[in-house]
Design an enzyme around this catalytic site. Structure first.
Site, mmCIF file in Angstrom:
data_model
loop_
_atom_site.group_PDB
_atom_site.id
_atom_site.type_symbol
_atom_site.label_atom_id
_atom_site.label_comp_id
_atom_site.label_asym_id
_atom_site.label_seq_id
_atom_site.Cartn_x
_atom_site.Cartn_y
_atom_site.Cartn_z
ATOM 1 N N LYS A 50 0.839 -1.207 0.000
ATOM 2 C CA LYS A 50 0.000 0.000 0.000
ATOM 3 C C LYS A 50 0.870 1.252 0.000
ATOM 4 O O LYS A 50 2.071 1.178 0.287
ATOM 5 C CB LYS A 50 -0.919 -0.023 1.219
ATOM 6 C CG LYS A 50 -0.190 -0.024 2.546
ATOM 7 C CD LYS A 50 -1.172 -0.251 3.698
ATOM 8 C CE LYS A 50 -0.430 -0.327 5.020
ATOM 9 N NZ LYS A 50 -1.332 -0.721 6.120
ATOM 10 N N ARG A 145 -11.149 -0.403 14.464
ATOM 11 C CA ARG A 145 -10.942 0.397 13.264
ATOM 12 C C ARG A 145 -11.886 -0.156 12.205
ATOM 13 O O ARG A 145 -12.950 0.381 11.990
ATOM 14 C CB ARG A 145 -9.459 0.347 12.859
ATOM 15 C CG ARG A 145 -9.030 1.480 11.985
ATOM 16 C CD ARG A 145 -7.533 1.507 11.784
ATOM 17 N NE ARG A 145 -6.991 0.291 11.171
ATOM 18 C CZ ARG A 145 -5.730 0.138 10.783
ATOM 19 N NH1 ARG A 145 -4.849 1.125 10.967
ATOM 20 N NH2 ARG A 145 -5.322 -0.975 10.238
ATOM 21 N N TYR A 276 16.901 28.841 10.940
ATOM 22 C CA TYR A 276 15.693 29.509 11.439
ATOM 23 C C TYR A 276 15.528 29.292 12.943
ATOM 24 O O TYR A 276 15.708 28.180 13.443
ATOM 25 C CB TYR A 276 14.449 28.937 10.747
ATOM 26 C CG TYR A 276 14.290 29.361 9.314
ATOM 27 C CD1 TYR A 276 14.106 30.699 8.971
ATOM 28 C CD2 TYR A 276 14.307 28.421 8.286
ATOM 29 C CE1 TYR A 276 13.945 31.083 7.643
ATOM 30 C CE2 TYR A 276 14.140 28.792 6.961
ATOM 31 C CZ TYR A 276 13.959 30.126 6.650
ATOM 32 O OH TYR A 276 13.789 30.494 5.353
ATOM 33 N N MET A 324 13.096 24.119 4.497
ATOM 34 C CA MET A 324 12.351 23.481 3.418
ATOM 35 C C MET A 324 13.269 22.711 2.463
ATOM 36 O O MET A 324 12.960 21.602 2.040
ATOM 37 C CB MET A 324 11.561 24.530 2.629
ATOM 38 C CG MET A 324 10.698 23.921 1.532
ATOM 39 S SD MET A 324 9.865 25.159 0.522
ATOM 40 C CE MET A 324 8.578 25.692 1.600
HETATM 41 C C1 LIG Z 1 -0.683 -1.867 6.664
HETATM 42 C C2 LIG Z 1 -1.321 -3.150 6.981
HETATM 43 C C3 LIG Z 1 -0.539 -4.279 7.194
HETATM 44 C C4 LIG Z 1 0.968 -4.246 7.223
HETATM 45 O O1 LIG Z 1 1.391 -3.634 8.416
HETATM 46 P P1 LIG Z 1 2.951 -3.524 8.787
HETATM 47 O O2 LIG Z 1 2.959 -3.029 10.172
HETATM 48 O O3 LIG Z 1 3.552 -2.545 7.831
HETATM 49 O O4 LIG Z 1 3.506 -4.877 8.624
HETATM 50 C C5 LIG Z 1 -1.192 -5.476 7.411
HETATM 51 N N1 LIG Z 1 -2.549 -5.544 7.424
HETATM 52 C C6 LIG Z 1 -3.317 -4.472 7.249
HETATM 53 C C7 LIG Z 1 -4.790 -4.609 7.291
HETATM 54 C C8 LIG Z 1 -2.737 -3.228 7.031
HETATM 55 O O5 LIG Z 1 -3.511 -2.158 6.848
#
Ligand SMILES: *Cc1c(COP(=O)(O)O)cnc(C)c1O
Length: 381
Positions: A50, A145, A276, A324
């Protein structure tokens, strides 16, 4: 001449890390398979790609994880890109479908989909796929969640079975996600809920992220003839899911290396300040280097004085506030380094992304994902 910053993505590091995870699971299966004849097999691996492979690029993820049993992501466009680039094994949508047209594409591209809500079951009930869609029905075992609550899960499962009878759904797996696999609370409580609610149901199981896969590999093992899948993400990129264990301790290699160069130096007198807000004050004469890397490149602005940086192979520290486009480093340990000296912000020859993240009060995940588009990418095998 272009600005001297670039990021290098190592495809072989991605492949290496996948092999490390596979070996870890194989070893767990071997040691759990007892002298009493009980056999356990290692789970299959969904490589989680992802957020454009955690900032490493979708194409790089597909290439680096060519040996994965499947790929998992949230974004439909990324899933289609994987399929179109020739990945033929299962592809999982971790949040499932958001609207009916997503289901049509999931059908056309033979995707697997998480189903976590009543609304998604309704959407499926109104769809007419050409082929039954393989699904993972998600249980909310405590993270609160996504997923069906424990007291709603069995009814959702019964609805999924009806959809299977109608040819809409194919295989029905069960899934959950841990909130504390990386910390002291661990997975026991959520695992107990998962077993109590779904333990007697058939079909593939998927529960473990990177932290659970590395720390509790035994919970993902399968009996011969059953299917189990882990879902590691961060560890496949060579970063650690743990605050108390670094990636190198598992044999993982960083796949992303952020590098730049020194573009100016300054000789400070005692009392002079840097950047800064004048957050750093020299207490004695000191030479500093100005590096072409700033928060607009994805380097965290919250990293303060003392954050590790490697200049010409020597570890030194950041000074003052990150701008930046630039940041300043202490050249005391590298007296020969001047303009053009190579700088490693994180990765193979620098500090780990996790060290930089810790100095900035965040996690390596965020820095990898936040690498800015303006940084030129070099992909190496
Ligand atoms: C992002 C995600 C993972 C992977 O998590 P990591 O901590 O990066 O290994 C696995 N399952 C779901 C549902 C996720 O959203």
């Amino acid at each position: 001449m272009p600005r001297p910053i670039s990021v290098t993505i190592s495809v072989s590091a991605l492949s290496h890390n996948l092999a490390v995870v596979r070996r870890h699971l194989d070893q767990a299966a071997a040691s759990a398979s007892g002298a009493d004849g009980t056999q356990w097999v290692a789970p299959s691996i969904w490589a989680v790609i992802k957020a454009h492979s955690y900032g490493h690029g979708t194409a790089q993820g597909v290439e680096g994880f060519a040996q994965a049993d499947g790929l998992a992501m949230l974004d439909l466009a990324e899933a289609l890109e994987c399929r179109e680039s020739g990945f033929a094994r299962p592809i999982l949508l971790l949040e499932g479908c958001f609207e009916p047209t997503d289901l049509e594409l999931a059908d056309r591209y033979r995707l697997t989909s998480v189903v976590h809500s009543r609304e998604q079951l309704d959407m499926l009930a109104h769809s007419r796929p050409a082929r039954p869609l393989d699904v993972l029905l998600k249980l909310n075992s405590g993270m609160n969640r996504l997923g069906f609550a424990p007291d709603a899960y069995r009814a959702a499962h019964a609805r999924a079975l009806e959809l299977r009878d109608r040819g809409i759904v194919g295989s029905i797996g069960r899934m959950t996600h841990f909130a504390n696999a990386d910390g002291p609370a661990g997975v026991a409580e959520q695992l107990a809920v998962f077993q109590r609610v779904t333990g007697d149901l058939p079909g593939p199981v998927s529960i473990s992220n990177s932290a659970a896969t590395l720390r509790y590999p035994e919970i993902a093992l399968a009996r011969p003839g059953t299917a189990s899948w882990v879902r590691p993400g961060i560890c496949l990129y060579g970063a650690s899911p743990f605050a108390d264990a670094d990636a190198a301790s598992f044999g993982l290699k960083p796949a992303m290396s952020l590098r730049s160069r020194i573009i100016a130096t300054q000789d400070l007198r005692a009392g002079d300040t840097v950047g800064y807000g004048s957050l750093f004050t020299a207490d004695a004469p000191i030479r500093i280097g100005v590096v072409a890397c700033g928060y607009a490149d994805g380097y965290p602005r919250h990293a303060g004085t003392g954050t590790p940086v490697v200049v010409a192979g020597t570890r030194t520290r950041l000074l003052g506030r990150v701008s930046m486009d630039m940041l300043a480093v202490d050249l005391t340990p590298v007296p020969d380094a001047g303009v053009d000296a190579p700088v490693s912000l994180w990765g193979a020859d620098g500090p780990s992304v996790d060290e930089v993240a810790q100095a900035a009060g965040t996690i390596g995940y965020e820095l990898l994902c936040a690498l800015a588009k303006r940084v030129p990418v070099r992909t190496v095998s």
